[in-house]
Enzyme design. Structure first.
Site, PDB file in Angstrom:
ATOM      1  N   GLY A  88      49.115  64.329   9.609  1.00 20.31           N
ATOM      2  CA  GLY A  88      48.856  64.422  11.042  1.00 20.31           C
ATOM      3  C   GLY A  88      47.601  63.612  11.344  1.00 20.31           C
ATOM      4  O   GLY A  88      46.585  63.759  10.647  1.00 20.31           O
ATOM      5  N   ASP A 121      50.305  58.672  16.390  1.00 21.96           N
ATOM      6  CA  ASP A 121      49.464  58.204  15.286  1.00 21.96           C
ATOM      7  C   ASP A 121      48.593  57.038  15.699  1.00 21.96           C
ATOM      8  O   ASP A 121      47.535  56.802  15.127  1.00 21.96           O
ATOM      9  CB  ASP A 121      50.330  57.814  14.083  1.00 21.96           C
ATOM     10  CG  ASP A 121      50.788  59.075  13.389  1.00 21.96           C
ATOM     11  OD1 ASP A 121      51.768  59.679  13.853  1.00 21.96           O
ATOM     12  OD2 ASP A 121      50.123  59.476  12.414  1.00 21.96           O
ATOM     13  N   ASN A 169      54.532  56.895  16.468  1.00 24.77           N
ATOM     14  CA  ASN A 169      54.570  58.306  16.046  1.00 24.77           C
ATOM     15  C   ASN A 169      55.680  58.436  15.010  1.00 24.77           C
ATOM     16  O   ASN A 169      56.374  57.461  14.672  1.00 24.77           O
ATOM     17  CB  ASN A 169      54.800  59.219  17.261  1.00 24.77           C
ATOM     18  CG  ASN A 169      54.576  60.688  16.907  1.00 24.77           C
ATOM     19  OD1 ASN A 169      53.549  61.050  16.327  1.00 24.77           O
ATOM     20  ND2 ASN A 169      55.531  61.546  17.211  1.00 24.77           N
ATOM     21  N   GLN A 201      58.691  67.888   8.663  1.00 22.36           N
ATOM     22  CA  GLN A 201      57.486  68.478   9.270  1.00 22.36           C
ATOM     23  C   GLN A 201      57.858  69.446  10.389  1.00 22.36           C
ATOM     24  O   GLN A 201      57.125  70.412  10.643  1.00 22.36           O
ATOM     25  CB  GLN A 201      56.574  67.380   9.837  1.00 22.36           C
ATOM     26  CG  GLN A 201      55.865  66.527   8.804  1.00 22.36           C
ATOM     27  CD  GLN A 201      56.634  65.265   8.489  1.00 22.36           C
ATOM     28  OE1 GLN A 201      57.860  65.221   8.633  1.00 22.36           O
ATOM     29  NE2 GLN A 201      55.940  64.234   8.047  1.00 22.36           N
ATOM     30  N   ARG A 212      46.718  55.532   4.295  1.00 21.55           N
ATOM     31  CA  ARG A 212      47.778  55.604   5.304  1.00 21.55           C
ATOM     32  C   ARG A 212      47.412  54.627   6.425  1.00 21.55           C
ATOM     33  O   ARG A 212      46.450  54.855   7.159  1.00 21.55           O
ATOM     34  CB  ARG A 212      47.939  57.041   5.841  1.00 21.55           C
ATOM     35  CG  ARG A 212      48.363  58.013   4.746  1.00 21.55           C
ATOM     36  CD  ARG A 212      49.072  59.233   5.293  1.00 21.55           C
ATOM     37  NE  ARG A 212      50.405  58.941   5.751  1.00 21.55           N
ATOM     38  CZ  ARG A 212      51.150  59.801   6.467  1.00 21.55           C
ATOM     39  NH1 ARG A 212      50.660  60.965   6.807  1.00 21.55           N
ATOM     40  NH2 ARG A 212      52.374  59.472   6.849  1.00 21.55           N
TER      41      ARG A 212
HETATM   42  O1  MRU Z   1      53.515  61.523   8.370  1.00 20.97           O
HETATM   43  P1  MRU Z   1      52.776  62.545   9.171  1.00 20.97           P
HETATM   44  O2  MRU Z   1      53.283  63.932   8.981  1.00 20.97           O
HETATM   45  O3  MRU Z   1      51.288  62.435   8.992  1.00 20.97           O
HETATM   46  O4  MRU Z   1      53.072  62.153  10.683  1.00 20.97           O
HETATM   47  C1  MRU Z   1      52.479  62.914  11.680  1.00 20.97           C
HETATM   48  C2  MRU Z   1      52.924  62.543  13.033  1.00 20.97           C
HETATM   49  O5  MRU Z   1      53.673  61.622  13.245  1.00 20.97           O
HETATM   50  C3  MRU Z   1      52.317  63.315  14.165  1.00 20.97           C
HETATM   51  O6  MRU Z   1      53.206  63.418  15.224  1.00 20.97           O
HETATM   52  C4  MRU Z   1      51.059  62.586  14.642  1.00 20.97           C
HETATM   53  O7  MRU Z   1      50.199  62.335  13.570  1.00 20.97           O
HETATM   54  C5  MRU Z   1      50.334  63.346  15.679  1.00 20.97           C
HETATM   55  S1  MRU Z   1      49.537  64.759  15.016  1.00 20.97           S
HETATM   56  C6  MRU Z   1      48.665  65.528  16.212  1.00 20.97           C
END
Ligand code: MRU
Length: 353
Positions: free
Chosen positions: A50, A242, A252, A201, A92
């Site tokens: 996230g 993101d 996202n 998720q 990331r």
């Molecule tokens: O791969 P992830 O689980 O880190 O991806 C997270 C997302 O895409 C969320 O929607 C984004 O980070 C917003 S979190 C408030």
């Protein structure tokens, strides 16, 4: 210092403590990261995930480099912070909050070094800034919730994708922060939760988190939302981000774009909730955003169990880009922004400085 169970990421006894999100919802456990490499591994393997959560985790990882440093000279400590930031940012590439959080700590520590502070002062400032960013994230998320709290008035069902909740931030959530604040006005609000392949998720984390808060929710496979929209059973969509480009294009979790296309087709408002730290003024448009490609085994297997033929060819982008024209509003800590997003985001960012 005791661990605060309401915090996804926290600084505890000179270490970074995280809720292990790979174990949820079956096991609720915390992991303690006492080295920068361990923090980097936790981000890469999605123990913490996230965008805002990894932003704060990265910041704390940089501070940890200071705590672990044996260097005597402030400039040497600072160089170690910079090296740690490079390592952490590379884990990331899409979530801009990670770069932002690491940079904030390096900058603050650098200012202390420039002002003649000794090595202990530099380290102390790095830790102070990382811990402040955690508090700041909680405050921003609460403000996002308040800003968006009226968006679902008169709406009984919203859909969300991935997890943009407390688990994706330090404590309250962005998209789910809006849901939480809206539920306080509308106790019957129901959330459709996209399962969010391949790492689930939504099914694992959002459903767990909403259930813990007593918010009614139903998990759906990712392909279900469009037909629910067609049947008039979804009043609005809300997701996190993101990275938001300067023109309002939104990166996202993969699958967000198809949800936005379906929402647009069916006239369902599509909201993105994110702190201004997710806005990347240096990235002009979504096409310029680097999309992380993850291990094909995330698609081939689920928790060690194969779900494809062995060695099946796999394409596993972690994120997609939703063009700004599909976004009804961007809910930030300074209010709900509307198109044209270029000037709206620029004004919000300049007001926030
Ligand atoms: O791969 P992830 O689980 O880190 O991806 C997270 C997302 O895409 C969320 O929607 C984004 O980070 C917003 S979190 C408030």
């Amino acid at each position: 210092m005791a661990i605060d169970p309401t915090r996804t990421v926290q600084w505890c006894d000179d270490a970074v403590v995280l809720i292990d999100q790979t174990a949820l919802p079956d096991v609720e456990r915390f992991v303690t990261c006492a080295t920068v490499q361990r923090v980097a591994d936790a981000i890469s393997t999605l123990e913490v995930r996230g965008a805002p959560a990894i932003g704060v985790t990265g910041a704390m990882g940089v501070a940890l480099a200071g705590v672990c440093s044996t260097a005597a000279a402030p400039a040497e400590v600072l160089a170690e912070l910079e090296t740690a930031a490079e390592l952490l940012v590379a884990t990331r590439p899409t979530a801009v909050n990670l770069r932002w959080g690491c940079e904030q700590v390096v900058r603050a520590a650098g200012e202390v070094a420039d002002a003649g502070g000794d090595r202990d002062a530099v380290v102390a400032e790095a830790v102070r800034m990382a811990c402040w960013l955690a508090e700041d994230d909680v405050a921003r998320c609460r403000a996002i919730g308040q800003a968006g709290s009226q968006l679902f008035d008169g709406c009984s069902d919203v859909v969300t994708h991935c997890n943009a909740g407390a688990l994706a931030t330090v404590a309250y959530g962005t998209a789910l922060g809006v849901v939480r604040a809206a539920r306080d006005r509308n106790p019957d609000l129901h959330v459709w939760v996209d399962e969010t392949r391949p790492v689930l998720q939504g099914a694992r984390l959002t459903s767990y988190e909403l259930g813990r808060d007593g918010i009614t929710n139903t998990v759906i496979a990712d392909g279900v939302a469009a037909s629910l929209m067609r049947a008039g059973r979804i009043g609005a969509a809300v997701v996190g981000a993101d990275r938001i480009a300067a023109n309002g294009d939104v990166a996202n979790k993969i699958g967000t774009y198809s949800l936005a296309v379906a929402a647009h087709h069916h006239g369902v408002p599509f909201y993105v909730a994110a702190p201004l730290s997710t806005v990347d003024a240096l990235t002009a448009a979504g096409a310029d955003i680097v999309i992380e490609e993850r291990d094909p085994d995330e698609v081939r297997n689920y928790r060690g169990q194969p779900v494809t033929p062995a060695g099946a060819a796999v394409h596993n982008p972690a994120f997609d880009v939703t063009p700004a024209e599909l976004v009804t509003g961007i809910v930030t800590e300074v209010g709900v922004l509307h198109a044209p997003y270029g000037p709206a985001l620029a004004a919000a960012l300049s007001g926030a400085r």
